[in-house]
Design an enzyme around this catalytic site. Structure first.
Site, mmCIF file in Angstrom:
data_model
loop_
_atom_site.group_PDB
_atom_site.id
_atom_site.type_symbol
_atom_site.label_atom_id
_atom_site.label_comp_id
_atom_site.label_asym_id
_atom_site.label_seq_id
_atom_site.Cartn_x
_atom_site.Cartn_y
_atom_site.Cartn_z
ATOM 1 N N LYS A 22 0.835 -1.212 0.000
ATOM 2 C CA LYS A 22 0.000 0.000 0.000
ATOM 3 C C LYS A 22 0.868 1.260 0.000
ATOM 4 O O LYS A 22 0.661 2.174 -0.796
ATOM 5 C CB LYS A 22 -0.911 0.000 1.240
ATOM 6 C CG LYS A 22 -1.599 1.323 1.489
ATOM 7 C CD LYS A 22 -2.513 1.273 2.681
ATOM 8 C CE LYS A 22 -1.920 1.836 3.950
ATOM 9 N NZ LYS A 22 -1.674 3.286 3.941
ATOM 10 N N ASN A 23 1.833 1.301 0.887
ATOM 11 C CA ASN A 23 2.620 2.534 1.012
ATOM 12 C C ASN A 23 3.619 2.710 -0.126
ATOM 13 O O ASN A 23 4.268 3.750 -0.230
ATOM 14 C CB ASN A 23 3.345 2.571 2.362
ATOM 15 C CG ASN A 23 2.360 2.785 3.500
ATOM 16 O OD1 ASN A 23 1.175 3.026 3.266
ATOM 17 N ND2 ASN A 23 2.837 2.677 4.737
ATOM 18 N N ARG A 92 -6.079 10.436 3.618
ATOM 19 C CA ARG A 92 -5.172 11.512 4.039
ATOM 20 C C ARG A 92 -3.863 11.484 3.264
ATOM 21 O O ARG A 92 -3.267 12.511 3.001
ATOM 22 C CB ARG A 92 -4.864 11.382 5.532
ATOM 23 C CG ARG A 92 -6.086 11.235 6.366
ATOM 24 C CD ARG A 92 -6.469 12.530 7.016
ATOM 25 N NE ARG A 92 -7.805 12.427 7.547
ATOM 26 C CZ ARG A 92 -8.676 13.411 7.586
ATOM 27 N NH1 ARG A 92 -8.355 14.584 7.094
ATOM 28 N NH2 ARG A 92 -9.859 13.264 8.102
ATOM 29 N N CYS A 116 -6.372 13.406 11.882
ATOM 30 C CA CYS A 116 -6.842 12.105 11.444
ATOM 31 C C CYS A 116 -6.845 11.158 12.619
ATOM 32 O O CYS A 116 -6.541 11.545 13.734
ATOM 33 C CB CYS A 116 -5.978 11.540 10.334
ATOM 34 S SG CYS A 116 -4.488 10.791 10.921
ATOM 35 N N ARG A 121 -1.779 15.450 12.153
ATOM 36 C CA ARG A 121 -0.770 14.998 11.188
ATOM 37 C C ARG A 121 -0.220 16.230 10.491
ATOM 38 O O ARG A 121 -0.696 16.632 9.431
ATOM 39 C CB ARG A 121 -1.408 14.021 10.204
ATOM 40 C CG ARG A 121 -0.632 12.715 10.135
ATOM 41 C CD ARG A 121 -1.414 11.659 9.457
ATOM 42 N NE ARG A 121 -0.513 10.618 8.947
ATOM 43 C CZ ARG A 121 -0.920 9.420 8.596
ATOM 44 N NH1 ARG A 121 -2.171 9.095 8.678
ATOM 45 N NH2 ARG A 121 -0.063 8.530 8.158
ATOM 46 N N ILE A 123 1.930 19.077 8.425
ATOM 47 C CA ILE A 123 2.522 19.029 7.084
ATOM 48 C C ILE A 123 3.611 20.091 6.945
ATOM 49 O O ILE A 123 3.987 20.465 5.844
ATOM 50 C CB ILE A 123 1.436 19.245 5.997
ATOM 51 C CG1 ILE A 123 0.588 20.470 6.331
ATOM 52 C CG2 ILE A 123 0.574 18.012 5.824
ATOM 53 C CD1 ILE A 123 -0.259 20.938 5.180
ATOM 54 N N ASP A 124 4.093 20.585 8.108
ATOM 55 C CA ASP A 124 5.085 21.660 8.081
ATOM 56 C C ASP A 124 6.336 21.284 7.284
ATOM 57 O O ASP A 124 6.877 22.104 6.539
ATOM 58 C CB ASP A 124 5.466 22.071 9.515
ATOM 59 C CG ASP A 124 5.908 20.875 10.353
ATOM 60 O OD1 ASP A 124 5.259 19.815 10.275
ATOM 61 O OD2 ASP A 124 6.914 20.990 11.071
ATOM 62 N N LEU A 125 6.787 20.030 7.385
ATOM 63 C CA LEU A 125 8.014 19.624 6.682
ATOM 64 C C LEU A 125 7.785 19.631 5.172
ATOM 65 O O LEU A 125 8.656 20.050 4.404
ATOM 66 C CB LEU A 125 8.460 18.226 7.140
ATOM 67 C CG LEU A 125 8.861 18.116 8.610
ATOM 68 C CD1 LEU A 125 9.057 16.658 9.008
ATOM 69 C CD2 LEU A 125 10.146 18.903 8.863
ATOM 70 N N ASP A 305 3.460 0.944 12.015
ATOM 71 C CA ASP A 305 2.319 0.265 11.397
ATOM 72 C C ASP A 305 2.158 -1.186 11.874
ATOM 73 O O ASP A 305 1.191 -1.846 11.497
ATOM 74 C CB ASP A 305 2.456 0.282 9.863
ATOM 75 C CG ASP A 305 2.152 1.654 9.281
ATOM 76 O OD1 ASP A 305 1.708 2.535 10.039
ATOM 77 O OD2 ASP A 305 2.364 1.853 8.073
ATOM 78 N N ARG A 399 -8.877 -0.572 3.676
ATOM 79 C CA ARG A 399 -7.966 0.409 3.081
ATOM 80 C C ARG A 399 -6.611 -0.218 2.764
ATOM 81 O O ARG A 399 -5.916 0.232 1.855
ATOM 82 C CB ARG A 399 -7.728 1.574 4.056
ATOM 83 C CG ARG A 399 -8.839 2.589 4.126
ATOM 84 C CD ARG A 399 -8.396 3.764 4.967
ATOM 85 N NE ARG A 399 -7.042 4.126 4.614
ATOM 86 C CZ ARG A 399 -6.082 4.458 5.472
ATOM 87 N NH1 ARG A 399 -6.330 4.517 6.751
ATOM 88 N NH2 ARG A 399 -4.879 4.765 5.057
HETATM 89 C C1 UD1 Z 1 3.732 7.060 6.203
HETATM 90 C C2 UD1 Z 1 2.900 5.827 5.965
HETATM 91 C C3 UD1 Z 1 2.250 5.358 7.260
HETATM 92 C C4 UD1 Z 1 3.311 5.149 8.317
HETATM 93 C C5 UD1 Z 1 4.191 6.391 8.456
HETATM 94 C C6 UD1 Z 1 5.360 6.179 9.389
HETATM 95 C C7 UD1 Z 1 2.173 6.094 3.682
HETATM 96 C C8 UD1 Z 1 1.053 6.310 2.734
HETATM 97 N N1 UD1 Z 1 1.871 6.140 4.984
HETATM 98 O O1 UD1 Z 1 2.842 8.080 6.662
HETATM 99 O O2 UD1 Z 1 1.577 4.128 6.992
HETATM 100 O O3 UD1 Z 1 2.695 4.897 9.556
HETATM 101 O O4 UD1 Z 1 4.722 6.762 7.173
HETATM 102 O O5 UD1 Z 1 6.128 5.107 8.979
HETATM 103 O O6 UD1 Z 1 3.295 5.822 3.280
HETATM 104 N N2 UD1 Z 1 5.455 14.911 10.632
HETATM 105 C C9 UD1 Z 1 5.612 16.243 10.965
HETATM 106 N N3 UD1 Z 1 5.567 17.165 9.964
HETATM 107 C C10 UD1 Z 1 5.402 16.819 8.656
HETATM 108 C C11 UD1 Z 1 5.246 15.450 8.330
HETATM 109 C C12 UD1 Z 1 5.280 14.515 9.338
HETATM 110 O O7 UD1 Z 1 5.754 16.586 12.123
HETATM 111 O O8 UD1 Z 1 5.375 17.721 7.786
HETATM 112 C C13 UD1 Z 1 5.448 13.894 11.725
HETATM 113 C C14 UD1 Z 1 4.116 13.157 11.808
HETATM 114 O O9 UD1 Z 1 3.171 13.871 12.551
HETATM 115 C C15 UD1 Z 1 4.494 11.876 12.500
HETATM 116 C C16 UD1 Z 1 5.902 11.626 11.934
HETATM 117 O O10 UD1 Z 1 6.358 12.863 11.411
HETATM 118 O O11 UD1 Z 1 4.567 12.078 13.881
HETATM 119 C C17 UD1 Z 1 5.943 10.562 10.856
HETATM 120 O O12 UD1 Z 1 5.134 10.932 9.794
HETATM 121 P P1 UD1 Z 1 5.452 10.547 8.295
HETATM 122 O O13 UD1 Z 1 6.704 9.747 8.228
HETATM 123 O O14 UD1 Z 1 5.361 11.763 7.473
HETATM 124 O O15 UD1 Z 1 4.238 9.583 7.967
HETATM 125 P P2 UD1 Z 1 3.333 9.608 6.681
HETATM 126 O O16 UD1 Z 1 4.150 9.862 5.469
HETATM 127 O O17 UD1 Z 1 2.124 10.433 6.919
#
Ligand code: UD1
Length: 425
Positions: A22-23, A92, A116, A121, A123-125, A305, A399
């Site tokens: 999936k990912n 998401r 979520c 969650r 998205i600042d990064l 996960d 999903r």
């Molecule tokens: C992806 C996976 C999800 C998995 C996660 C961690 C997909 C579709 N989903 O989610 O199944 O659980 O990786 O392995 O691939 N964060 C920030 N700012 C940002 C982005 C992330 O603070 O801009 C934080 C998030 O809140 C979280 C952490 O970073 O605490 C990890 O998130 P991230 O690695 O981005 O996970 P996803 O890509 O959403």
């Protein structure tokens, strides 16, 4: 709406082929619009997240054909930079489409993904990185509008190795002028798969799988063909299902290196695990052993996960285990449901650390799935419980798992999925 009905107490026994991840498929589908041509993608999982991504591609103007496990996308007529709000809300992770749309059209409009089931969650990064590449970003009434006359390569350091942010940068930088360097990039295997796909279209990406990813901008891409990597989380879930039921399982079409962070913990719990070329065999111990401490972390740490599924397993250990969730807040909503089934778990005030005192038996109950992996954990608990368990809200599980009820039935479990279109269940 749908519910899983499970009669517990059967040991899983048999062999299962693991399908595409999936990912891995999601960021690949977000990048197929970049070549303005044909992408043929094999080993696509038939899960609802794939179908939402297909709807997204159609909404952007692509032609899509899904036959067997092969998805063919024609992006030559992709024409709009606006991602439909309902689809972004439904999934998401469709935020990953932002990078592809921006690189393709020089602008992108996507709704804010919001909170979520796993907590806020942020998205600042993602936004910081896109700004560094030259995008102007405005946030307005729940929508994010990104615009860039020209994207230019940049050095981007991620404070946390975010999977989604790493992928969004890789997509955005494909056509940027010069080189983009991501430091502290996420090292998940799915990022390597994305690199393979992008390079098969003619992109110049190196370093995926390490913390240092380099994208050298190219002028255009061409048609591509790719086979999606196996789903390491689905594999881990079935290994844990065999472990919790006292069974034996062989999984084929897996990648051993991807599974080691998971199997090392299953071994600690007493399971015997043997890898062969592209398969893994697990035999459960007579009694599950506790794990003193299990901490989730970015790859190659223990995957968040798989946390819920291991929590389910350890409810049956002959001792006390502790699990610390360090990646997502609010990723423990399966715990009160497991407690309804007789598990003995105390959750810390912060909600991130759980202390699990193993019990001799779980008892069937009516429980509710609150998110994808939590739902899978409840199914595992139901397989190991005495009597009948009903897991409500199957849509979360659908999903990310293709016909989980069929695979488990083939392995000897008693489980059915009952769908109710009227929403009475
Ligand atoms: C992806 C996976 C999800 C998995 C996660 C961690 C997909 C579709 N989903 O989610 O199944 O659980 O990786 O392995 O691939 N964060 C920030 N700012 C940002 C982005 C992330 O603070 O801009 C934080 C998030 O809140 C979280 C952490 O970073 O605490 C990890 O998130 P991230 O690695 O981005 O996970 P996803 O890509 O959403």
């Amino acid at each position: 709406m749908g519910v899983y009905h499970i009669v517990g107490g059967k040991k899983l026994n048999g062999q299962l082929r693991i399908g595409g991840g999936k990912n891995a498929i999601l960021p690949i589908l977000a990048s197929v619009i970049l070549n303005g041509g044909i992408s043929v993608i094999h080993n696509c999982p038939k899960i609802s997240d794939t179908y939402v991504s297909i709807e997204m591609l159609k909404a952007l103007g692509c032609g899509v054909n899904f036959e067997g496990d092969t998805l063919t996308v024609d992006s030559s007529k992709a024409s709009t930079h606006e991602a439909p709000e309902n689809l972004v809300r439904e999934m998401r992770s469709s935020f990953i489409f932002l990078g592809g749309i921006l690189a393709k059209f020089g602008k992108a409009k996507i709704s804010y993904p919001g909170g979520c089931e796993l907590g806020a969650r942020p998205i600042d990064l993602h936004l910081m990185a896109l700004r560094k590449l030259g995008a102007t970003i405005t946030e307005d009434h729940g929508f994010i509008l990104c615009e860039a006359n020209k994207l230019v390569g940049a050095e981007i350091h991620l404070d946390f190795p975010s999977v989604g942010a790493t992928e969004n940068v890789m997509l955005t930088a494909v056509f940027a002028e010069g080189a983009t360097v991501i430091s502290n990039a996420a090292r998940e295997p799915e990022i390597e798969d994305l690199q393979k796909f992008l390079n098969s279209m003619g992109a110049k990406v190196t370093g995926a799988g390490t913390s240092h990813v380099v994208i050298k901008g190219v002028k255009k891409l061409h048609d591509a063909e790719h086979s999606v990597m196996p789903d390491r989380i689905v594999a881990g879930t079935f290994l844990t299902a065999a472990a919790i039921t006292g069974g034996k399982i062989r999984l084929t079409a897996i990648e051993p290196e991807h599974l080691r962070p998971i199997t090392s913990k299953l071994k600690e719990a007493g399971c015997s695990v043997r890898f062969e070329k592209n398969s893994v065999y697990l035999e459960a111990p007579p009694v599950i052993r506790p794990i003193t401490i299990l901490k989730t972390g970015p790859h190659p740490g223990f995957p968040t996960d798989m946390q819920a599924q291991l929590t389910a397993l350890l409810t049956k250990a002959n001792g006390v285990s502790m699990i610390c969730e360090t990646v997502f807040e609010s990723r423990n909503r399966h715990i009160p449901e497991l407690v309804r089934m007789g598990a003995d778990i105390t959750l810390s005030h912060s909600g991130s650390t759980s202390v699990i005192r193993g019990v001799e038996r779980l008892k069937g109950a009516v429980v509710e799935s609150k998110d994808l992996r939590g739902g899978a954990a409840l199914i595992l608990a139901g397989l190991a419980a005495e009597g009948s368990t009903t897991v409500r809200n199957s849509s979360h599980v659908e999903r990310g798992y293709e016909n989980i009820e069929k695979s488990l039935t083939d392995l000897g479990a008693t489980i059915t999925l009952v769908k109710d279109e009227d929403g009475v269940l």
